[in-house]
Write a protein that holds these residues in place. Structure first.
Motif, PDB file in Angstrom:
ATOM      1  N   ASN A  20      43.436  30.964  40.037  1.00 18.18           N
ATOM      2  CA  ASN A  20      44.550  30.484  39.223  1.00 18.18           C
ATOM      3  C   ASN A  20      45.611  29.769  40.063  1.00 18.18           C
ATOM      4  OD1 ASN A  20      45.943  30.291  36.689  1.00 18.18           O
ATOM      5  ND2 ASN A  20      47.314  31.872  37.430  1.00 18.18           N
ATOM      6  N   CYS A  21      46.113  30.449  41.124  1.00 20.25           N
ATOM      7  CA  CYS A  21      47.223  29.881  41.897  1.00 20.25           C
ATOM      8  C   CYS A  21      46.853  29.569  43.349  1.00 20.25           C
ATOM      9  CB  CYS A  21      48.422  30.831  41.867  1.00 20.25           C
ATOM     10  SG  CYS A  21      48.198  32.348  42.816  1.00 20.25           S
ATOM     11  N   LYS A  22      45.601  29.842  43.736  1.00 17.23           N
ATOM     12  CA  LYS A  22      45.080  29.551  45.082  1.00 17.23           C
ATOM     13  C   LYS A  22      45.692  30.420  46.184  1.00 17.23           C
ATOM     14  CE  LYS A  22      42.833  26.205  43.142  1.00 17.23           C
ATOM     15  NZ  LYS A  22      42.064  26.683  42.054  1.00 17.23           N
ATOM     16  N   SER A  23      46.308  31.539  45.816  1.00 23.22           N
ATOM     17  CA  SER A  23      46.899  32.458  46.797  1.00 23.22           C
ATOM     18  C   SER A  23      45.807  33.320  47.432  1.00 23.22           C
ATOM     19  CB  SER A  23      47.921  33.359  46.106  1.00 23.22           C
ATOM     20  OG  SER A  23      48.393  34.348  47.008  1.00 23.22           O
ATOM     21  N   GLU A  24      46.000  33.653  48.708  1.00 24.77           N
ATOM     22  CA  GLU A  24      45.093  34.557  49.401  1.00 24.77           C
ATOM     23  C   GLU A  24      45.617  35.999  49.359  1.00 24.77           C
ATOM     24  OE1 GLU A  24      44.402  33.131  53.347  1.00 24.77           O
ATOM     25  OE2 GLU A  24      43.722  31.170  52.643  1.00 24.77           O
ATOM     26  N   ASP A  25      46.757  36.218  48.726  1.00 23.62           N
ATOM     27  CA  ASP A  25      47.372  37.532  48.648  1.00 23.62           C
ATOM     28  C   ASP A  25      46.786  38.293  47.458  1.00 23.62           C
ATOM     29  OD1 ASP A  25      49.014  39.686  49.164  1.00 23.62           O
ATOM     30  OD2 ASP A  25      50.823  38.769  48.341  1.00 23.62           O
ATOM     31  N   THR A  26      45.582  38.857  47.654  1.00 16.58           N
ATOM     32  CA  THR A  26      44.861  39.548  46.582  1.00 16.58           C
ATOM     33  C   THR A  26      44.565  40.983  46.987  1.00 16.58           C
ATOM     34  OG1 THR A  26      42.736  38.800  47.445  1.00 16.58           O
ATOM     35  CG2 THR A  26      43.778  37.407  45.791  1.00 16.58           C
ATOM     36  N   GLU A  27      44.267  41.815  45.977  1.00 20.13           N
ATOM     37  CA  GLU A  27      43.894  43.210  46.241  1.00 20.13           C
ATOM     38  C   GLU A  27      42.682  43.562  45.399  1.00 20.13           C
ATOM     39  OE1 GLU A  27      47.061  45.805  45.083  1.00 20.13           O
ATOM     40  OE2 GLU A  27      47.253  44.936  43.095  1.00 20.13           O
ATOM     41  N   SER A  28      41.848  44.419  45.935  1.00 19.80           N
ATOM     42  CA  SER A  28      40.656  44.891  45.250  1.00 19.80           C
ATOM     43  C   SER A  28      41.060  45.956  44.234  1.00 19.80           C
ATOM     44  CB  SER A  28      39.675  45.465  46.260  1.00 19.80           C
ATOM     45  OG  SER A  28      38.534  45.948  45.624  1.00 19.80           O
ATOM     46  N   LEU A  29      40.445  45.935  43.056  1.00 25.05           N
ATOM     47  CA  LEU A  29      40.730  46.937  42.019  1.00 25.05           C
ATOM     48  C   LEU A  29      39.710  48.046  42.041  1.00 25.05           C
ATOM     49  CD1 LEU A  29      41.686  44.642  39.029  1.00 25.05           C
ATOM     50  CD2 LEU A  29      43.188  45.789  40.621  1.00 25.05           C
ATOM     51  N   LYS A  70      34.692  37.828  52.046  1.00 25.10           N
ATOM     52  CA  LYS A  70      35.745  38.490  52.812  1.00 25.10           C
ATOM     53  C   LYS A  70      37.116  37.909  52.535  1.00 25.10           C
ATOM     54  CE  LYS A  70      32.736  39.772  56.632  1.00 25.10           C
ATOM     55  NZ  LYS A  70      32.504  39.661  58.065  1.00 25.10           N
ATOM     56  N   LYS A  71      37.197  36.623  52.292  1.00 17.69           N
ATOM     57  CA  LYS A  71      38.473  35.953  52.087  1.00 17.69           C
ATOM     58  C   LYS A  71      38.528  35.445  50.643  1.00 17.69           C
ATOM     59  CE  LYS A  71      41.413  32.720  54.544  1.00 17.69           C
ATOM     60  NZ  LYS A  71      41.458  31.722  55.610  1.00 17.69           N
ATOM     61  N   VAL A  72      39.035  36.301  49.754  1.00 19.24           N
ATOM     62  CA  VAL A  72      39.056  35.983  48.330  1.00 19.24           C
ATOM     63  C   VAL A  72      40.340  35.224  47.993  1.00 19.24           C
ATOM     64  CG1 VAL A  72      38.985  36.969  46.016  1.00 19.24           C
ATOM     65  CG2 VAL A  72      37.689  38.035  47.843  1.00 19.24           C
ATOM     66  N   ILE A  73      40.204  34.124  47.275  1.00 12.91           N
ATOM     67  CA  ILE A  73      41.330  33.289  46.883  1.00 12.91           C
ATOM     68  C   ILE A  73      41.435  33.276  45.360  1.00 12.91           C
ATOM     69  CG2 ILE A  73      42.265  30.936  46.923  1.00 12.91           C
ATOM     70  CD1 ILE A  73      40.764  30.532  49.570  1.00 12.91           C
ATOM     71  N   TYR A  97      39.298  41.753  41.470  1.00  6.49           N
ATOM     72  CA  TYR A  97      40.489  41.561  42.282  1.00  6.49           C
ATOM     73  C   TYR A  97      41.680  41.245  41.403  1.00  6.49           C
ATOM     74  CZ  TYR A  97      37.480  41.254  46.391  1.00  6.49           C
ATOM     75  OH  TYR A  97      36.579  41.528  47.391  1.00  6.49           O
ATOM     76  N   ARG A  98      42.866  41.497  41.936  1.00  6.37           N
ATOM     77  CA  ARG A  98      44.120  41.102  41.294  1.00  6.37           C
ATOM     78  C   ARG A  98      44.936  40.311  42.304  1.00  6.37           C
ATOM     79  NH1 ARG A  98      46.542  45.882  39.988  1.00  6.37           N
ATOM     80  NH2 ARG A  98      45.600  45.856  37.943  1.00  6.37           N
ATOM     81  N   CYS A  99      45.490  39.204  41.836  1.00 10.92           N
ATOM     82  CA  CYS A  99      46.350  38.399  42.684  1.00 10.92           C
ATOM     83  C   CYS A  99      47.748  39.013  42.695  1.00 10.92           C
ATOM     84  CB  CYS A  99      46.407  36.968  42.154  1.00 10.92           C
ATOM     85  SG  CYS A  99      47.502  35.905  43.105  1.00 10.92           S
ATOM     86  N   LYS A 100      48.289  39.262  43.881  1.00 13.26           N
ATOM     87  CA  LYS A 100      49.630  39.832  44.001  1.00 13.26           C
ATOM     88  C   LYS A 100      50.709  38.796  43.707  1.00 13.26           C
ATOM     89  CE  LYS A 100      48.359  43.320  47.427  1.00 13.26           C
ATOM     90  NZ  LYS A 100      48.635  43.798  48.790  1.00 13.26           N
ATOM     91  N   SER A 101      50.362  37.523  43.748  1.00 10.40           N
ATOM     92  CA  SER A 101      51.344  36.472  43.494  1.00 10.40           C
ATOM     93  C   SER A 101      51.541  36.190  42.006  1.00 10.40           C
ATOM     94  CB  SER A 101      50.933  35.178  44.195  1.00 10.40           C
ATOM     95  OG  SER A 101      50.931  35.356  45.588  1.00 10.40           O
ATOM     96  N   CYS A 102      50.429  36.053  41.266  1.00  5.38           N
ATOM     97  CA  CYS A 102      50.540  35.677  39.852  1.00  5.38           C
ATOM     98  C   CYS A 102      50.029  36.734  38.879  1.00  5.38           C
ATOM     99  CB  CYS A 102      49.835  34.344  39.601  1.00  5.38           C
ATOM    100  SG  CYS A 102      48.032  34.417  39.647  1.00  5.38           S
TER     101      CYS A 102
END
Length: 50
Positions: free
Chosen positions: A41-50, A35-38, A21-26
């Motif tokens: 590093n920054c605890k954001s739920e805004d992630t995308e699968s690579l 299902k709910k990947v956090i 996964y890649r975090c869209k925030s950091c």
């Protein structure tokens, strides 16, 4: 009374299917599971699968 072992004790973590996964925030890239990947590093739920 406390017990050890059992179904979770026999679980081999290396056999679990993780995805990258890649975090869209950091921008952090990491492996995740579920299902709910956090982002770890920054605890954001805004992630995308690579």
């Amino acid at each position: 009374m406390c017990s050890t072992g059992g179904p979770m004790g026999d679980l081999n973590l290396k056999e679990l299917k993780t995805k990258k996964y890649r975090c869209k925030s950091c921008g952090n890239e990491f492996k995740g599971l579920g299902k709910k990947v956090i982002c770890p590093n920054c605890k954001s739920e805004d992630t995308e699968s690579l």
